[in-house]
Scaffold this motif. Sequence first.
Motif, PDB file in Angstrom:
ATOM      1  N   GLU A  52       0.816  -1.208   0.000  1.00  0.00           N
ATOM      2  CA  GLU A  52       0.000   0.000   0.000  1.00  0.00           C
ATOM      3  C   GLU A  52       0.851   1.259   0.000  1.00  0.00           C
ATOM      4  OE1 GLU A  52      -2.467  -0.627   3.430  1.00  0.00           O
ATOM      5  OE2 GLU A  52      -4.025  -1.606   2.242  1.00  0.00           O
ATOM      6  N   GLU A  53       2.125   1.103   0.300  1.00  0.00           N
ATOM      7  CA  GLU A  53       3.076   2.208   0.266  1.00  0.00           C
ATOM      8  C   GLU A  53       4.487   1.611   0.221  1.00  0.00           C
ATOM      9  OE1 GLU A  53       2.798   4.571   3.782  1.00  0.00           O
ATOM     10  OE2 GLU A  53       2.844   2.857   5.121  1.00  0.00           O
ATOM     11  N   PRO A  54       5.462   2.397  -0.241  1.00  0.00           N
ATOM     12  CA  PRO A  54       5.394   3.771  -0.726  1.00  0.00           C
ATOM     13  C   PRO A  54       4.751   3.869  -2.104  1.00  0.00           C
ATOM     14  CG  PRO A  54       7.590   2.897  -1.023  1.00  0.00           C
ATOM     15  CD  PRO A  54       6.832   1.854  -0.259  1.00  0.00           C
ATOM     16  N   PRO A  55       4.278   5.047  -2.487  1.00  0.00           N
ATOM     17  CA  PRO A  55       3.566   5.222  -3.759  1.00  0.00           C
ATOM     18  C   PRO A  55       4.360   4.758  -4.981  1.00  0.00           C
ATOM     19  CG  PRO A  55       3.276   7.146  -2.358  1.00  0.00           C
ATOM     20  CD  PRO A  55       4.289   6.290  -1.680  1.00  0.00           C
ATOM     21  N   VAL A  75       4.142   1.030  -5.201  1.00  0.00           N
ATOM     22  CA  VAL A  75       2.773   0.668  -5.594  1.00  0.00           C
ATOM     23  C   VAL A  75       2.619   0.800  -7.104  1.00  0.00           C
ATOM     24  CG1 VAL A  75       0.342   1.314  -5.430  1.00  0.00           C
ATOM     25  CG2 VAL A  75       1.768   1.320  -3.370  1.00  0.00           C
ATOM     26  N   SER A 114      -3.945  -6.116  -1.592  1.00  0.00           N
ATOM     27  CA  SER A 114      -2.959  -5.636  -0.627  1.00  0.00           C
ATOM     28  C   SER A 114      -3.251  -6.177   0.768  1.00  0.00           C
ATOM     29  CB  SER A 114      -2.950  -4.100  -0.599  1.00  0.00           C
ATOM     30  OG  SER A 114      -4.230  -3.598  -0.253  1.00  0.00           O
TER      31      SER A 114
END
Length: 290
Positions: free
Chosen positions: A146-149, A152, A178
């Motif tokens: 779910e992170e980091p962007p 993802v 996720s």
Amino acid sequence: MLCIYYRFHSACSRALGSSGWPSLTHLVRLSPKILPTRAYTPPEERKKFYEGVSISQCEGGAFEINLDRRKLRTPQGRLFTVPNEAMAIAVSTEWDSQQDTIKFYTMHLTTLCNTALDNPTNRNKEQLIRAALKFLDTDTICYRVEEPPKLVELQRNEWDPVIDWAEKRYQVEIGSSSSLMGPKIPVETKNTFHQHLDSYSLWALIGLEFVITQLKSLILALGLIDRHLTVEKAVLLSRLEEEYQIQRWGSVEWAHDYEQQELRARTAAGALFVHSCCESHTVRHKVLQD
């Protein structure tokens, strides 16, 4: 500090499971229910005791490997025979390439053949298929962060096309998630993959399971066997998060390159083994002939 961090992160990544078509030149998430490999664990090294390697066809059409005048045998003492000449040439190349010492840990095709011939765990096709399908529940490319962007986005850009290909190729629904529980794979999808895997021989399934355990992914393994992915691409996709962390934090000297090359070699050997098991015609030009 960098080395300590990276070793810790790599270990955690492998434990949590986040994350050219093979030829002889390539050969030089842990699932809680499945062991990493069921193949024989070969001894490390021993002094080379032969000079020449040859192959010969025996009754029934199978092929034998000869070390000088000695016939190669399996760990359980069975005559080492392979189903076709292509496989025999590939295995002979492994033995012929050994220098002063025999480095068994580099001879992945030989190890897979020994496993298929001796079948030390006494598994049948159905058991092999079920073992392969269990990886679908923990498939590397179905689990997302779910992170980091940036990671993802990287997973979406690199893994989604492979899942899309598999869904179209096999007319199934796979998806991704996720959640720690992972995606819920429909029963129909598992039944379809079961039917597909049932078309493979026992030997081919042993090789396929070996590839799956290297990549921690049934989907990536099928993509490789179907020639949709190269060995290099399949390995890269299986190590996506690790590669992301390397770009961000740096690598541990030579360890990263060594691990990557070893994984490529094992994956290439497994894929070559599967395709050689499906080989039916005779190779007309023996590469080992002088």
